[in-house]
Motif scaffolding. Structure first.
Motif, PDB file in Angstrom:
ATOM      1  N   LEU A 139      14.967  -3.636  15.347  1.00  0.00           N
ATOM      2  CA  LEU A 139      16.056  -3.880  16.305  1.00  0.00           C
ATOM      3  C   LEU A 139      15.453  -3.859  17.708  1.00  0.00           C
ATOM      4  CD1 LEU A 139      19.616  -2.422  16.325  1.00  0.00           C
ATOM      5  CD2 LEU A 139      18.218  -2.160  18.372  1.00  0.00           C
ATOM      6  N   ARG A 140      15.756  -4.884  18.487  1.00  0.00           N
ATOM      7  CA  ARG A 140      15.217  -5.012  19.843  1.00  0.00           C
ATOM      8  C   ARG A 140      16.358  -4.867  20.856  1.00  0.00           C
ATOM      9  NH1 ARG A 140      12.711  -8.644  16.555  1.00  0.00           N
ATOM     10  NH2 ARG A 140      10.424  -8.517  16.444  1.00  0.00           N
ATOM     11  N   VAL A 141      16.185  -3.948  21.777  1.00  0.00           N
ATOM     12  CA  VAL A 141      17.165  -3.723  22.839  1.00  0.00           C
ATOM     13  C   VAL A 141      16.761  -4.583  24.032  1.00  0.00           C
ATOM     14  CG1 VAL A 141      18.264  -2.025  24.333  1.00  0.00           C
ATOM     15  CG2 VAL A 141      17.566  -1.376  22.011  1.00  0.00           C
ATOM     16  N   LYS A 142      17.567  -5.593  24.331  1.00  0.00           N
ATOM     17  CA  LYS A 142      17.263  -6.524  25.416  1.00  0.00           C
ATOM     18  C   LYS A 142      18.319  -6.553  26.508  1.00  0.00           C
ATOM     19  CE  LYS A 142      14.731  -9.734  22.398  1.00  0.00           C
ATOM     20  NZ  LYS A 142      14.647 -11.152  21.912  1.00  0.00           N
ATOM     21  N   GLU A 184      20.772  -7.202  31.831  1.00  0.00           N
ATOM     22  CA  GLU A 184      19.497  -6.668  31.369  1.00  0.00           C
ATOM     23  C   GLU A 184      19.405  -5.177  31.680  1.00  0.00           C
ATOM     24  OE1 GLU A 184      16.271  -8.807  32.981  1.00  0.00           O
ATOM     25  OE2 GLU A 184      16.746 -10.700  31.952  1.00  0.00           O
ATOM     26  N   PRO A 185      18.670  -4.424  30.881  1.00  0.00           N
ATOM     27  CA  PRO A 185      18.494  -2.997  31.181  1.00  0.00           C
ATOM     28  C   PRO A 185      17.809  -2.787  32.526  1.00  0.00           C
ATOM     29  CG  PRO A 185      17.842  -3.482  28.922  1.00  0.00           C
ATOM     30  CD  PRO A 185      18.057  -4.803  29.603  1.00  0.00           C
ATOM     31  N   LYS A 186      18.059  -1.624  33.107  1.00  0.00           N
ATOM     32  CA  LYS A 186      17.550  -1.341  34.445  1.00  0.00           C
ATOM     33  C   LYS A 186      16.065  -1.008  34.444  1.00  0.00           C
ATOM     34  CE  LYS A 186      22.017   0.367  36.114  1.00  0.00           C
ATOM     35  NZ  LYS A 186      22.747   1.501  36.717  1.00  0.00           N
ATOM     36  N   THR A 187      15.578  -0.336  33.425  1.00  0.00           N
ATOM     37  CA  THR A 187      14.183   0.104  33.391  1.00  0.00           C
ATOM     38  C   THR A 187      13.432  -0.627  32.299  1.00  0.00           C
ATOM     39  OG1 THR A 187      14.708   1.939  31.894  1.00  0.00           O
ATOM     40  CG2 THR A 187      14.823   2.376  34.258  1.00  0.00           C
ATOM     41  N   ARG A 188      12.100  -0.609  32.426  1.00  0.00           N
ATOM     42  CA  ARG A 188      11.265  -1.260  31.428  1.00  0.00           C
ATOM     43  C   ARG A 188      11.285  -0.496  30.113  1.00  0.00           C
ATOM     44  NH1 ARG A 188       5.257  -2.634  33.266  1.00  0.00           N
ATOM     45  NH2 ARG A 188       6.543  -3.827  34.747  1.00  0.00           N
ATOM     46  N   ALA A 189      11.406   0.826  30.195  1.00  0.00           N
ATOM     47  CA  ALA A 189      11.437   1.624  28.966  1.00  0.00           C
ATOM     48  C   ALA A 189      12.694   1.365  28.143  1.00  0.00           C
ATOM     49  CB  ALA A 189      11.333   3.115  29.308  1.00  0.00           C
ATOM     50  N   SER A 190      13.781   0.914  28.796  1.00  0.00           N
ATOM     51  CA  SER A 190      15.009   0.626  28.052  1.00  0.00           C
ATOM     52  C   SER A 190      14.878  -0.615  27.186  1.00  0.00           C
ATOM     53  CB  SER A 190      16.187   0.473  29.021  1.00  0.00           C
ATOM     54  OG  SER A 190      16.397   1.665  29.754  1.00  0.00           O
ATOM     55  N   ARG A 191      14.008  -1.544  27.573  1.00  0.00           N
ATOM     56  CA  ARG A 191      13.743  -2.716  26.736  1.00  0.00           C
ATOM     57  C   ARG A 191      12.695  -2.325  25.692  1.00  0.00           C
ATOM     58  NH1 ARG A 191      14.131  -4.891  32.000  1.00  0.00           N
ATOM     59  NH2 ARG A 191      11.879  -4.671  32.266  1.00  0.00           N
ATOM     60  N   ARG A 192      13.153  -2.076  24.494  1.00  0.00           N
ATOM     61  CA  ARG A 192      12.279  -1.490  23.484  1.00  0.00           C
ATOM     62  C   ARG A 192      12.627  -2.056  22.110  1.00  0.00           C
ATOM     63  NH1 ARG A 192      16.464   1.636  24.945  1.00  0.00           N
ATOM     64  NH2 ARG A 192      17.635   2.814  23.377  1.00  0.00           N
ATOM     65  N   TRP A 288      13.332   6.813  27.115  1.00  0.00           N
ATOM     66  CA  TRP A 288      13.189   7.722  28.247  1.00  0.00           C
ATOM     67  C   TRP A 288      11.987   7.319  29.076  1.00  0.00           C
ATOM     68  CZ3 TRP A 288      13.623  12.569  24.625  1.00  0.00           C
ATOM     69  CH2 TRP A 288      14.948  12.722  24.233  1.00  0.00           C
ATOM     70  N   THR A 289      12.077   7.561  30.374  1.00  0.00           N
ATOM     71  CA  THR A 289      10.983   7.247  31.282  1.00  0.00           C
ATOM     72  C   THR A 289      10.300   8.489  31.832  1.00  0.00           C
ATOM     73  OG1 THR A 289      12.565   7.128  33.126  1.00  0.00           O
ATOM     74  CG2 THR A 289      12.031   5.066  31.988  1.00  0.00           C
ATOM     75  N   GLU A 290      10.938   9.639  31.784  1.00  0.00           N
ATOM     76  CA  GLU A 290      10.381  10.859  32.353  1.00  0.00           C
ATOM     77  C   GLU A 290      10.323  11.944  31.282  1.00  0.00           C
ATOM     78  OE1 GLU A 290      12.716  11.967  35.671  1.00  0.00           O
ATOM     79  OE2 GLU A 290      12.230  10.184  36.857  1.00  0.00           O
TER      80      GLU A 290
END
Length: 334
Positions: A139-142, A184-192, A288-290
């Protein structure tokens, strides 16, 4: 007087600024404050800059006594401390009760995705069937479903009073740029990309088949704009408010205590940690990013530490300890 400081004439201007004269200079004969030219008044600060520490050169002169305490600048107040809510994840029994109560509903797989993958509400409601590979189990979150504020379309953006006479943009007959949109998601980590558990793959296949049957029955009125995974029975996106109400009703039907919908995401992260999944892998799955976000799940880490201690105890002290016996050697005869 020779040791007295000579002052320049008024037309020549002061040699040094008044605020830099020491007390000995002001106490010298002929150097009274009345005879000295006045220093310019400090300019009033903007209200937004009033909390900044004042410049020492702009502080007014105090009394002429040398023993007076200097004026201390006022320190800015620290920002208010934000209290974070305590994480209360669901137990395994509560999760199984929720999944059992969700069977037979139109979007029953929606709650399986929330509890097993920990997707955010907007990420789950914004899924398209093109984002899911059921054969590969990926599953890809885009994108995510978001609600944006309606803007007036009857007048330019710089106009204060709208032409239609309504203050809210939602009440404008020509409203635009609002409502439920896929962003689109706000952060790069959210696109996973997230791997799907085999039971969830089977459940998504059954949900896909049920959705196609409803789509064929209502082909004339079905909204074909987006091929959403979780939609209404008319094919339009699910309103987040209705999604919240459905979650509350599901908890009541399952006989589970009332928790927030976002606690399903906390539950997924806690279950992953309790299964011994590495913290970096959990961060990638959850988006998560942090590392500070992962520190909020210290209760799960503590339980893992106790489990590790129990396993170590079972490995070393499970059976009776056998101490090594001392071997006796016969004396050597020469």
């Amino acid at each position: 007087m020779e040791d007295a400081i000579r002052l320049r004439q008024p037309h020549e201007g002061p040699r040094h600024p008044v605020h830099r004269l020491c007390s000995a200079d002001r106490s010298a004969p002929g150097n009274s404050r009345a005879a000295l030219p006045r220093a310019p008044r400090p300019r009033a600060l903007h209200p937004r800059r009033s909390r900044r520490a004042p410049d020492a050169a702009l502080l007014p002169l105090r009394s002429s006594s040398a023993t007076a305490d200097p004026v201390q600048p006022r320190r800015p107040r620290p920002p208010p401390r934000v209290e974070r809510t305590e994480i209360e994840p669901l137990t395994g029994e509560e999760c199984r009760a929720i999944l059992s109560a969700a069977q037979g509903r139109f979007n029953g797989a929606r709650w399986s995705v929330a509890l097993s993958l920990g997707l955010r509400q907007g990420e789950a409601l914004g899924l398209l069937w093109s984002d899911i590979d059921l054969d590969a189990g990926i599953l890809r979150v885009k994108r995510a479903l978001q609600r944006r504020t309606w803007q007036h379309g009857c007048s330019p953006r710089t106009r204060k009073m709208p032409v239609c006479g309504n203050q809210r943009g939602a009440d404008c007959p020509q409203r635009r740029d609002g409502g439920l949109v896929l962003a689109e998601p706000k952060t790069r980590a959210s696109r996973r990309s997230v791997a799907l558990p085999p039971p969830l793959v089977a459940e998504l296949r059954a949900h896909r088949a049920a959705q196609l049957r409803v789509k064929l029955e209502r082909a004339n009125v079905w909204d074909h704009t987006h091929d959403l995974v979780f939609s209404t029975d008319w094919g339009i996106p699910v309103d987040p408010a209705n999604d919240q109400r459905e979650w509350k009703q599901l908890l009541r039907d399952a006989g589970v205590r009332e928790v927030r919908l976002h606690d399903a995401r906390h539950t997924a992260a806690t279950l992953l940690l309790l299964q011994g999944v590495d913290i970096r892998t959990v961060m990638a799955i959850m988006g998560w990013t942090e590392m500070a976000t992962a520190q909020r799940y210290v209760h799960a880490v503590d339980e893992l530490r106790h489990e590790a201690a129990r396993r170590m105890g079972a490995a070393l002290w499970a059976g009776p300890l056998t101490r090594p016996t001392a071997t006796t050697h016969a004396p050597t005869v020469w």
